[in-house]
Structure formats: structure tokens, C-alpha cells
Design a protein around this motif. Structure first.
Motif, PDB file in Angstrom:
ATOM      1  N   ILE A   1      -0.342  52.657  -8.946  1.00  0.00           N
ATOM      2  CA  ILE A   1      -0.360  51.197  -8.870  1.00  0.00           C
ATOM      3  C   ILE A   1      -1.395  50.736  -7.849  1.00  0.00           C
ATOM      4  O   ILE A   1      -2.197  49.826  -8.107  1.00  0.00           O
ATOM      5  N   LEU A   2      -1.402  51.361  -6.676  1.00  0.00           N
ATOM      6  CA  LEU A   2      -2.355  50.985  -5.639  1.00  0.00           C
ATOM      7  C   LEU A   2      -3.788  51.275  -6.075  1.00  0.00           C
ATOM      8  O   LEU A   2      -4.710  50.497  -5.781  1.00  0.00           O
ATOM      9  N   PHE A   3      -3.990  52.376  -6.793  1.00  0.00           N
ATOM     10  CA  PHE A   3      -5.321  52.732  -7.277  1.00  0.00           C
ATOM     11  C   PHE A   3      -5.842  51.662  -8.237  1.00  0.00           C
ATOM     12  O   PHE A   3      -6.977  51.200  -8.129  1.00  0.00           O
ATOM     13  N   VAL A   4      -4.998  51.248  -9.179  1.00  0.00           N
ATOM     14  CA  VAL A   4      -5.415  50.238 -10.156  1.00  0.00           C
ATOM     15  C   VAL A   4      -5.597  48.877  -9.487  1.00  0.00           C
ATOM     16  O   VAL A   4      -6.510  48.120  -9.837  1.00  0.00           O
ATOM     17  N   ALA A   5      -4.757  48.567  -8.508  1.00  0.00           N
ATOM     18  CA  ALA A   5      -4.811  47.258  -7.853  1.00  0.00           C
ATOM     19  C   ALA A   5      -6.129  47.035  -7.112  1.00  0.00           C
ATOM     20  O   ALA A   5      -6.511  45.890  -6.858  1.00  0.00           O
ATOM     21  N   ARG A   6      -6.834  48.109  -6.783  1.00  0.00           N
ATOM     22  CA  ARG A   6      -8.123  47.957  -6.094  1.00  0.00           C
ATOM     23  C   ARG A   6      -9.166  47.295  -6.996  1.00  0.00           C
ATOM     24  O   ARG A   6     -10.119  46.705  -6.491  1.00  0.00           O
TER      25      ARG A   6
ATOM     26  N   ASP B   1      -9.320  54.844 -16.139  1.00  0.00           N
ATOM     27  CA  ASP B   1      -8.540  53.648 -15.831  1.00  0.00           C
ATOM     28  C   ASP B   1      -7.641  53.261 -16.999  1.00  0.00           C
ATOM     29  O   ASP B   1      -6.484  52.871 -16.802  1.00  0.00           O
ATOM     30  N   GLU B   2      -8.161  53.349 -18.210  1.00  0.00           N
ATOM     31  CA  GLU B   2      -7.355  53.006 -19.382  1.00  0.00           C
ATOM     32  C   GLU B   2      -6.196  53.978 -19.549  1.00  0.00           C
ATOM     33  O   GLU B   2      -5.091  53.576 -19.930  1.00  0.00           O
ATOM     34  N   LEU B   3      -6.430  55.251 -19.255  1.00  0.00           N
ATOM     35  CA  LEU B   3      -5.351  56.241 -19.288  1.00  0.00           C
ATOM     36  C   LEU B   3      -4.268  55.878 -18.281  1.00  0.00           C
ATOM     37  O   LEU B   3      -3.066  55.926 -18.597  1.00  0.00           O
ATOM     38  N   ILE B   4      -4.666  55.507 -17.081  1.00  0.00           N
ATOM     39  CA  ILE B   4      -3.701  55.171 -16.034  1.00  0.00           C
ATOM     40  C   ILE B   4      -2.871  53.957 -16.432  1.00  0.00           C
ATOM     41  O   ILE B   4      -1.638  53.937 -16.257  1.00  0.00           O
ATOM     42  N   ILE B   5      -3.531  52.929 -16.983  1.00  0.00           N
ATOM     43  CA  ILE B   5      -2.800  51.744 -17.432  1.00  0.00           C
ATOM     44  C   ILE B   5      -1.791  52.131 -18.514  1.00  0.00           C
ATOM     45  O   ILE B   5      -0.648  51.664 -18.519  1.00  0.00           O
ATOM     46  N   ALA B   6      -2.208  52.997 -19.423  1.00  0.00           N
ATOM     47  CA  ALA B   6      -1.304  53.447 -20.499  1.00  0.00           C
ATOM     48  C   ALA B   6      -0.122  54.210 -19.927  1.00  0.00           C
ATOM     49  O   ALA B   6       1.015  54.065 -20.405  1.00  0.00           O
ATOM     50  N   MET B   7      -0.358  55.030 -18.904  1.00  0.00           N
ATOM     51  CA  MET B   7       0.730  55.762 -18.267  1.00  0.00           C
ATOM     52  C   MET B   7       1.710  54.807 -17.593  1.00  0.00           C
ATOM     53  O   MET B   7       2.938  54.982 -17.680  1.00  0.00           O
TER      54      MET B   7
ATOM     55  N   ARG C   1      -8.325  44.654 -13.208  1.00  0.00           N
ATOM     56  CA  ARG C   1      -7.175  45.355 -13.761  1.00  0.00           C
ATOM     57  C   ARG C   1      -5.851  44.766 -13.289  1.00  0.00           C
ATOM     58  O   ARG C   1      -4.792  45.125 -13.811  1.00  0.00           O
ATOM     59  N   ARG C   2      -5.885  43.876 -12.317  1.00  0.00           N
ATOM     60  CA  ARG C   2      -4.636  43.352 -11.766  1.00  0.00           C
ATOM     61  C   ARG C   2      -3.783  42.602 -12.788  1.00  0.00           C
ATOM     62  O   ARG C   2      -2.553  42.673 -12.720  1.00  0.00           O
ATOM     63  N   PRO C   3      -4.391  41.859 -13.735  1.00  0.00           N
ATOM     64  CA  PRO C   3      -3.542  41.232 -14.756  1.00  0.00           C
ATOM     65  C   PRO C   3      -2.710  42.237 -15.554  1.00  0.00           C
ATOM     66  O   PRO C   3      -1.584  41.941 -15.956  1.00  0.00           O
ATOM     67  N   ASP C   4      -3.256  43.453 -15.774  1.00  0.00           N
ATOM     68  CA  ASP C   4      -2.484  44.495 -16.455  1.00  0.00           C
ATOM     69  C   ASP C   4      -1.270  44.881 -15.624  1.00  0.00           C
ATOM     70  O   ASP C   4      -0.162  45.057 -16.150  1.00  0.00           O
ATOM     71  N   LEU C   5      -1.472  45.010 -14.322  1.00  0.00           N
ATOM     72  CA  LEU C   5      -0.358  45.340 -13.434  1.00  0.00           C
ATOM     73  C   LEU C   5       0.657  44.199 -13.394  1.00  0.00           C
ATOM     74  O   LEU C   5       1.863  44.438 -13.342  1.00  0.00           O
ATOM     75  N   ALA C   6       0.158  42.964 -13.418  1.00  0.00           N
ATOM     76  CA  ALA C   6       1.055  41.808 -13.354  1.00  0.00           C
ATOM     77  C   ALA C   6       2.006  41.784 -14.549  1.00  0.00           C
ATOM     78  O   ALA C   6       3.193  41.447 -14.411  1.00  0.00           O
ATOM     79  N   LYS C   7       1.521  42.145 -15.715  1.00  0.00           N
ATOM     80  CA  LYS C   7       2.368  42.174 -16.912  1.00  0.00           C
ATOM     81  C   LYS C   7       3.500  43.173 -16.732  1.00  0.00           C
ATOM     82  O   LYS C   7       4.656  42.901 -17.082  1.00  0.00           O
TER      83      LYS C   7
END
Length: 203
Positions: A114-119, A57-63, A123-129
């Protein structure tokens, strides 16, 4: 005499892991891809992976973060060289995707991630940024093109940016579902239609 660097830097390692992860995700699916498979595809050990990221998950957020940062840099560079909306859109259409990051080359993988992380709600606050950063970029582009056409105040740039970004994400999702009726350039074609509908000059 200066030392010759023989070990890759953290940036080099991350770039290789990003590229490898994109390949593995496309081949095995994001959920099914293991850390071991990603590390092996990058030519690293499992330990090398964990020295850079705590989890997949951390890798995906970094990507996703890297993709947004690179997209902002590319777009601002294009905007500096192409002030009119039409020229800017043409530049986007002819942009060489082979030189972009993995998510820039594969918009559908970007959407899937994005959809994977949003589940995961945490992790949604990371996507919101990242979403806010993308909205600001689009709003800045809208504001710049409006000013260059003498229509400043004619449209709310922030709201228009939000609409355009939602439109872009919607076309990505539609292309994922039905690529036969959703061409890759659907979003840019829609922008051109909106430009003409708003009476914004192409010059």
C-alpha cells in the motif's frame, strides 16, 4: 468427447504470479524486484507476465484488489455464522491464514505494498477504491453486530468503521516498526477492549 485443458486459465496464471510476487517482494523488496524475477519464480516467461499485466504496478494493484475481494468474502461468511461481536472476533483469531491469499498471510507485506503504491499520486485513486470497500465492509460488520445487540442507532457504523480500519492499519505499521511490543493480535485485542468499553454484549 470434451477436450482436456492443458493450458492454465488466466485465473490460474494470476494466482501463481501473485504467490511468486509475494515471495520475491519479501526476499528482494518491492522496489528492487524485477518482472523477470517474478515471472521466473512463477515458472513463466517474461512474455507470460506481460500477457496478464502491463507493469509491476499493475500487478500490485491487482494483488491488492484480489486481497480486498477475498477479505470481504471471508468476513461476510464469518459474519453470517457468528452474529455476536465476540464470536466474530474469536473466529478471526482462529482463522487459518495458510488458506488465504499472499497478503492475507502477510499483513506486513500488505502494508508495504500500500505504501509503495501510495508514493505514485496517479495510483492513489486505485487505493482509494479499495479503502472505501474495506471501510464499507467494517461498517456493515459494526451495524450487524449493533443490531444483534439491540444498540442500533447507538453508534454511527460508517464512522466507527473508519476508526476501526485506521486502528487496524496503525497496528500493522507499528508491528512493522516494532514487532516486539506490537503482538500480531493487537488489533483484535483492541476490538475486544472497545467492545467491553461500549457495553456490547459478547453473547
Amino acid at each position: 468427447m470434451s477436450r482436456v485443458r492443458t493450458r492454465p486459465t488466466r485465473d490460474d496464471t494470476c494466482e501463481k504470479l501473485f504467490e511468486a510476487a509475494a515471495r520475491v517482494f519479501e526476499e528482494q523488496g518491492i522496489g528492487g524486484a524485477s518482472i523477470e524475477a517474478i515471472a521466473a519464480a512463477a515458472g513463466f516467461s517474461r512474455g507470460a507476465f506481460y500477457s496478464n499485466f502491463k507493469s509491476k504496478d499493475e500487478l500490485i494493484i491487482a494483488m491488492l484488489e484480489d486481497h480486498v475481494a477475498q477479505s470481504i468474502r471471508r468476513s461476510l461468511d464469518l459474519l453470517a455464522r457468528h452474529k455476536s461481536l465476540a464470536d466474530f472476533i474469536d473466529a478471526l483469531k482462529t482463522m487459518d491464514r495458510s488458506q488465504q491469499d499472499p497478503l492475507g498471510r502477510s499483513p506486513l507485506l500488505h502494508m508495504e505494498m500500500i505504501l509503495f503504491v501510495a508514493r505514485a499520486e496517479k495510483r492513489r485513486p486505485d487505493l482509494a477504491k479499495r479503502l472505501r470497500a474495506r471501510r464499507k465492509l467494517v461498517a456493515d460488520i459494526v451495524e450487524t453486530t449493533l443490531k444483534s445487540n439491540g444498540k442500533n442507532g447507538f453508534i454511527n457504523p460508517a464512522w466507527t468503521g473508519a476508526i476501526l480500519l485506521a486502528l487496524e492499519d496503525g497496528f500493522r505499521l507499528h508491528r512493522l516498526i516494532d514487532p516486539e511490543t506490537t503482538p500480531a493480535d493487537s488489533f483484535l485485542r483492541a476490538i475486544g477492549d472497545l467492545q467491553r468499553g461500549m457495553g456490547i454484549s459478547s453473547s
